[in-house]
Design an enzyme around this catalytic site. Structure first.
Site, mmCIF file in Angstrom:
data_model
loop_
_atom_site.group_PDB
_atom_site.id
_atom_site.type_symbol
_atom_site.label_atom_id
_atom_site.label_comp_id
_atom_site.label_asym_id
_atom_site.label_seq_id
_atom_site.Cartn_x
_atom_site.Cartn_y
_atom_site.Cartn_z
ATOM 1 N N GLU A 215 -41.467 -6.846 23.675
ATOM 2 C CA GLU A 215 -41.820 -6.562 25.059
ATOM 3 C C GLU A 215 -42.126 -7.858 25.817
ATOM 4 O OE1 GLU A 215 -43.496 -2.072 24.949
ATOM 5 O OE2 GLU A 215 -44.953 -3.569 24.307
ATOM 6 N N CYS B 11 -45.043 -13.234 30.812
ATOM 7 C CA CYS B 11 -45.694 -13.315 29.508
ATOM 8 C C CYS B 11 -44.634 -12.965 28.465
ATOM 9 C CB CYS B 11 -46.854 -12.316 29.492
ATOM 10 S SG CYS B 11 -47.675 -12.173 27.890
ATOM 11 N N CYS C 120 -46.567 -9.314 14.519
ATOM 12 C CA CYS C 120 -47.449 -10.467 14.313
ATOM 13 C C CYS C 120 -48.116 -10.325 12.951
ATOM 14 C CB CYS C 120 -48.525 -10.514 15.398
ATOM 15 S SG CYS C 120 -49.570 -11.986 15.335
ATOM 16 N N CYS D 88 -55.233 -9.320 13.723
ATOM 17 C CA CYS D 88 -56.470 -9.087 14.486
ATOM 18 C C CYS D 88 -56.543 -7.581 14.748
ATOM 19 C CB CYS D 88 -56.462 -9.869 15.797
ATOM 20 S SG CYS D 88 -56.192 -11.648 15.578
ATOM 21 N N CYS E 45 -55.953 -5.776 18.271
ATOM 22 C CA CYS E 45 -54.715 -6.054 19.010
ATOM 23 C C CYS E 45 -53.607 -5.133 18.501
ATOM 24 C CB CYS E 45 -54.320 -7.516 18.802
ATOM 25 S SG CYS E 45 -52.715 -7.951 19.516
ATOM 26 N N CYS F 162 -53.168 -7.301 28.015
ATOM 27 C CA CYS F 162 -53.418 -8.136 26.837
ATOM 28 C C CYS F 162 -53.690 -7.268 25.619
ATOM 29 C CB CYS F 162 -54.634 -9.028 27.042
ATOM 30 S SG CYS F 162 -54.517 -10.114 28.438
HETATM 31 N N1 SAH Z 1 -51.205 -14.627 19.006
HETATM 32 C C1 SAH Z 1 -51.526 -15.412 20.178
HETATM 33 C C2 SAH Z 1 -50.728 -14.983 21.389
HETATM 34 C C3 SAH Z 1 -51.083 -13.608 21.907
HETATM 35 S S1 SAH Z 1 -52.004 -13.785 23.380
HETATM 36 C C4 SAH Z 1 -53.008 -15.328 20.454
HETATM 37 O O1 SAH Z 1 -53.670 -14.487 19.871
HETATM 38 O O2 SAH Z 1 -53.525 -16.127 21.221
HETATM 39 C C5 SAH Z 1 -52.720 -12.217 23.580
HETATM 40 C C6 SAH Z 1 -54.165 -12.337 23.964
HETATM 41 O O3 SAH Z 1 -54.713 -11.018 24.138
HETATM 42 C C7 SAH Z 1 -54.971 -13.001 22.881
HETATM 43 O O4 SAH Z 1 -55.984 -13.756 23.461
HETATM 44 C C8 SAH Z 1 -55.551 -11.799 22.165
HETATM 45 O O5 SAH Z 1 -56.665 -12.114 21.400
HETATM 46 C C9 SAH Z 1 -55.865 -10.888 23.334
HETATM 47 N N2 SAH Z 1 -56.018 -9.493 22.936
HETATM 48 C C10 SAH Z 1 -55.562 -8.887 21.837
HETATM 49 N N3 SAH Z 1 -55.886 -7.592 21.823
HETATM 50 C C11 SAH Z 1 -56.576 -7.365 22.953
HETATM 51 C C12 SAH Z 1 -57.162 -6.212 23.530
HETATM 52 N N4 SAH Z 1 -57.100 -5.028 22.920
HETATM 53 N N5 SAH Z 1 -57.781 -6.336 24.719
HETATM 54 C C13 SAH Z 1 -57.831 -7.525 25.353
HETATM 55 N N6 SAH Z 1 -57.284 -8.649 24.853
HETATM 56 C C14 SAH Z 1 -56.664 -8.570 23.675
#
Ligand code: SAH
Length: 361
Positions: free
Chosen positions: A90, A103, A110, A114, A117, A330
């Site tokens: 996406e 973005c 991934c 985490c 996410c 995000c």
């Molecule tokens: N893997 C990289 C690139 C992804 S950026 C990274 O983690 O930085 C996506 C961003 O959204 C990251 O900062 C991640 O931690 C954040 N994120 C992930 N799940 C989220 C959620 N449920 N709500 C808000 N932010 C989230």
């Protein structure tokens, strides 16, 4: 493994090989058409018609649009793309009054796991090729017209620094061939230290965002599991070197999770991590995802947390949430597998209404 080579995976020499018997300037012309002008071969009206259709055949698009959804009165668009091997990713385009940002995804899925996410919940598929990353940007440039795409953030699906060479290949293409300035490119990472070190030595200084979410190892080990390998002390050191080497701004991403990382003590730990780096903090109220039951922090507490950071000498902004109702915000990118039903809907973060998802500052 990389992806299937698409038009944006060809080197100049490989492109020239597709143009036998053509005058030498042709391949430069086609290259310019693909990158600077973001054209499909069929639209390159400066080429003879026969050559146009021949190239249209030889250079099929590497991304097929399976779905295109929009939100925020058309200011946010999310595409679900199918890649040449059927894998899915996406991409999200966001228009603001002063800029247009895309973005992009860097991996199918991934491996960072985490828990909060949606991409991490789904596990790892494969790395994207340089061309697959670049072509997401080209699609965004085309869709943004008549406005100009101004920024690219590598914050979609995947961990950019776990696919270092292909991501850097894309950064170079965006800079040199498409003409975007390095200061308008931002790479986001969970904190892969060897990747941050390599990036610091690159001649193109991009902005770096670190997804911190916790500033003590005990909590971060749980929220961002790669912290067990690259703990906070070492991460802080790598970030300091990055800033010193590149002169670029560092930002810290902090998803605010109700009762998990939004207390006064969390703010103090975050401020202690951030202040020496001169970093800026982006607070992102946690967006809902299928596999994580804890909610985002309520808006009032998010504002208090920001105030506390400010009082501790740290600049923080609350990120305006985009595209929650189309799961484009995000951490919500999941790219449903072929045959999957519509992605399940979850209760939004308190204070964020679906259908009217602009949160206020
Ligand atoms: N893997 C990289 C690139 C992804 S950026 C990274 O983690 O930085 C996506 C961003 O959204 C990251 O900062 C991640 O931690 C954040 N994120 C992930 N799940 C989220 C959620 N449920 N709500 C808000 N932010 C989230």
């Amino acid at each position: 493994m990389g992806g299937v080579p698409g038009p944006y995976d060809l080197s100049p020499t490989e492109l020239a090989a597709l143009l036998p018997g053509e005058p030498a300037f042709r391949s430069r012309q086609v290259w310019d058409g693909l990158y600077r002008r973001a054209l499909r071969p069929a639209e390159m009206t400066d080429l003879p018609a026969a050559l146009r259709s021949q190239l249209e055949e030889a250079l099929p698009s590497g991304l097929e649009v399976l779905e295109c959804q929009s939100a925020d009165d058309g200011d946010t668009t999310k595409w679900l793309f199918s890649l040449a091997d059927g894998a899915r990713v996406e991409t999200v385009l966001m228009a603001y009054p002063d800029r247009v940002t895309v973005c992009v995804s860097t991996q199918v899925g991934c491996a960072m796991a985490c828990g909060f996410c949606a991409t991490g919940q789904g596990g790892f598929g494969r790395n994207l090729s340089t061309g697959e990353i670049v072509e997401q940007v080209v699609s965004a440039i085309r869709a943004a017209r008549p406005r100009r795409l101004s920024r690219v953030v590598f914050m979609g699906m995947g961990e950019p620094l776990a696919n270092y060479d292909r991501v850097l290949g894309a950064v170079r293409r965006l800079h040199t061939d498409i003409g975007l300035s390095a200061r308008h490119l931002t790479l986001s990472t969970v904190g892969i230290i060897p990747g941050i070190r390599r990036l610091a030595a690159e001649p193109l200084p991009v902005n770096l965002a670190v997804s911190l979410h916790a500033a003590n190892d005990e909590l971060r080990d749980r929220l961002v599991p790669i912290n067990r390998r690259y703990p906070l002390d070492a991460l802080s050191d790598a970030c300091a070197r990055y800033v010193a080497a590149t002169g670029r701004r560092l930002s810290i991403e902090w998803a605010m999770i109700d009762g998990v990382n939004d207390s006064g003590r969390d703010a103090e730990e975050l401020a202690a991590f951030t202040r020496p780096l001169g970093a800026h903090v982006n607070l992102i109220p946690l967006n809902p995802t299928p596999g994580y039951a804890v909610r985002g922090t309520a808006p009032g507490q998010v504002r208090r947390f920001r105030q506390q950071l400010r009082a501790l000498g740290v600049n923080a902004t609350i990120r305006v949430t985009r595209g929650v109702e189309i799961d484009a915000a995000c951490g919500q990118l999941a790219a449903p597998a072929p045959g999957a039903a519509d992605s399940p809907r979850f209760e939004p973060t308190p204070g964020v209404r679906r259908g009217a998802v602009r949160t206020r500052r």
